[in-house]
Structures are given as C-alpha cells and as structure tokens.
Design an enzyme around this catalytic site. Structure first.
Site, short mmCIF file in Angstrom:
data_model
loop_
_atom_site.label_atom_id
_atom_site.label_comp_id
_atom_site.label_asym_id
_atom_site.label_seq_id
_atom_site.Cartn_x
_atom_site.Cartn_y
_atom_site.Cartn_z
N SER A 37 0.83 -1.21 0.00
CA SER A 37 0.00 0.00 0.00
C SER A 37 0.86 1.26 0.00
O SER A 37 1.97 1.28 0.53
CB SER A 37 -0.91 0.03 1.23
N1 SAH Z 1 -0.97 -3.95 3.77
C1 SAH Z 1 -0.44 -4.71 2.68
C2 SAH Z 1 -1.39 -4.59 1.51
C3 SAH Z 1 -1.31 -5.70 0.56
S1 SAH Z 1 -2.53 -5.59 -0.73
C4 SAH Z 1 0.93 -4.15 2.31
O1 SAH Z 1 1.12 -2.96 2.53
O2 SAH Z 1 1.77 -4.90 1.80
C5 SAH Z 1 -3.89 -6.44 -0.02
C6 SAH Z 1 -3.65 -7.83 0.43
O3 SAH Z 1 -4.92 -8.39 0.79
C7 SAH Z 1 -3.06 -8.77 -0.63
O4 SAH Z 1 -1.90 -9.36 -0.13
C8 SAH Z 1 -4.18 -9.79 -0.86
O5 SAH Z 1 -3.70 -11.10 -1.15
C9 SAH Z 1 -4.91 -9.76 0.46
N2 SAH Z 1 -6.28 -10.25 0.42
C10 SAH Z 1 -7.23 -10.06 -0.52
N3 SAH Z 1 -8.37 -10.68 -0.19
C11 SAH Z 1 -8.13 -11.29 1.01
C12 SAH Z 1 -8.92 -12.10 1.88
N4 SAH Z 1 -10.19 -12.43 1.61
N5 SAH Z 1 -8.35 -12.56 3.01
C13 SAH Z 1 -7.07 -12.26 3.33
N6 SAH Z 1 -6.28 -11.50 2.56
C14 SAH Z 1 -6.80 -11.01 1.40
#
Ligand code: SAH
Length: 224
Positions: free
Chosen positions: A70
């Site tokens: 993010s």
């Molecule tokens: N805070 C993280 C954001 C990653 S993007 C960072 O800064 O790196 C969002 C993440 O949510 C992804 O890794 C994706 O795989 C995860 N995601 C999407 N749907 C999900 C779900 N139902 N349960 C758990 N994780 C999920």
C-alpha cells in the site's frame, strides 16, 4: 540482515525516509508516534531488490501475485483513523501482503497483539520472515480468507482491511469489541471509499472518509 541492508543507502537511506515523513505531514498526517514509526521502519525490505530504490516514493508498489504494497499515505491515513479515539490493544488486519502495514501496527504504542490474515501463502511466508528479521514478536499470522475475520481471537479493538470488499462483511463487523473501530475500503473497481465503523453500546456508527483505490478482497486461499 546486515546493518547496511537494514538502514539502507542512497535511495533507501534515512534521509529519503525523512522526506517521506515530511510529505505525509504536508498531506495532513498528525499522529506523531505514527510519523516516528514510519521514519524508523525500513520500507525497502518489504520489496524485491529491483524495486527497493522506489520504496520511499508515495506510491503503491507491486509485491507479486497482482498485489501491491500500500501507498505510505494510505497506510498512515488508515492507521491514524484506527487510533483516532485511542490505541486499540488487539488489532485484526485483513491482507498481510508484504507485512509493512502489519509492522507499523505492531510498533504503535498501546498495541499489544496484531492478528493478521492473508489468503496467498507465499506472500504470508515472506511477511513472516520480515517480521522475524525486524524482531517483531507481537504478531500472529494466519493463512485464511480474512472476510470471515478470525473468530477464535475476537473481539478486536481495531480491525483494518487492506483489500476492498464490495460491502464490508457482517462477520468482520461483529468481531469488533464495544468501542472498537474498523477501517476498510468498500466498493468495486470503479468506485471505492474508505469507511470507518465504530461499535457503540447500542449499535454501529458508519462514517465515509474519502475516495480510495485498493485491490479487491477475494475469496479462497492460494497455497504454494
Ligand atoms: N498492507 C499490505 C497490503 C497488501 S494488498 C501491504 O502494505 O503490503 C492487499 C492484500 O490483501 C493482498 O496481499 C491480498 O492477497 C490480500 N487479500 C485479498 N483478499 C483477502 C482475503 N479475503 N483474506 C485475506 N487477505 C486477502
């Protein structure tokens, strides 16, 4: 990790991080503890080496599996909203991804435990390694569909989702403690808003904050 890898050189240096914090302040982030934690957390270690030099740009960056680390402004904004009425002791994070937001949450004063759920196993394993290398021990990670929350560990004083559901799942909202706050994007790929839901003695209050763009909350688990 060597001290040099940790503290960074050139585009990953402390000076670059200071500039990022200054930009966040200009964008209205005021929580001083949060700004200090962003200043002292090396964001470049959450990225593949080829992208590390871009770690302190205020943009979302790819981490594989079509997911993104993010944008710093969004990490800061969501954290500030989650802490607006005081520090949550037990926090649930949906979407561990790289583990950067997880690290920020785990380091915030007042947070005792972070429970973080991710659906893509290789991302989760890398995030676990990073947390360990930074000696962050107050995080429990789980490979699961975060739309269901983490019922065994509920209730939570704070819930933060880094992926956007069309509608915030009821299961998640129900895992909030009284006085707890949930911060999540909501919407589809055309229109999303950041939403804050607060649990009060007699129900839930809902506040729409600002337009945002997140990856979608998807169902099911991907194992390596
Ligand atoms: N805070 C993280 C954001 C990653 S993007 C960072 O800064 O790196 C969002 C993440 O949510 C992804 O890794 C994706 O795989 C995860 N995601 C999407 N749907 C999900 C779900 N139902 N349960 C758990 N994780 C999920």
């Amino acid at each position: 990790m060597t001290p040099e890898q940790f503290s960074g050189i050139g585009m990953t240096s402390q000076r670059t991080r200071d500039r990022l914090v200054q930009r966040l302040q200009e964008q209205g982030i005021e929580n001083q503890a949060l700004l200090d934690i962003i200043r002292t957390t090396p964001r470049h270690i959450y990225l593949d080496e080829a992208l590390a030099h871009r770690a302190y740009e205020d943009s979302a960056l790819p981490i594989g599996f079509q997911q993104t680390l993010s944008q710093p402004y969004i990490v800061a904004r969501m954290t500030e909203l989650l802490f607006a009425a005081g520090a949550p002791a037990r926090v649930l994070e949906v979407g561990t991804g790289s583990g950067y937001q997880t690290t920020i949450l785990a380091r915030m004063p007042g947070v005792e435990q972070v429970f973080s759920v991710e659906r893509i196993q290789p991302l989760l394993e890398k995030a676990r390694d990073r947390l360990r290398s930074l000696r962050i021990y107050n995080v429990q990670c789980r490979l699961a569909d975060g739309a269901m929350g983490w019922a065994e560990k509920a209730p939570f004083d704070g819930i933060l989702s880094a992926a956007a559901p069309r509608e915030i799942p009821a299961e998640l909202i129900e895992q909030l403690a009284i006085g707890g706050r949930l911060v999540s994007p909501e919407g589809d790929d055309r229109e999303q808003h950041l939403v804050v839901i607060t649990r009060t003695d007699d129900g839930f209050e809902r506040q729409i904050i600002e337009p945002v763009r997140f990856v979608p909350l998807l169902s099911g688990v991907i194992r390596r």
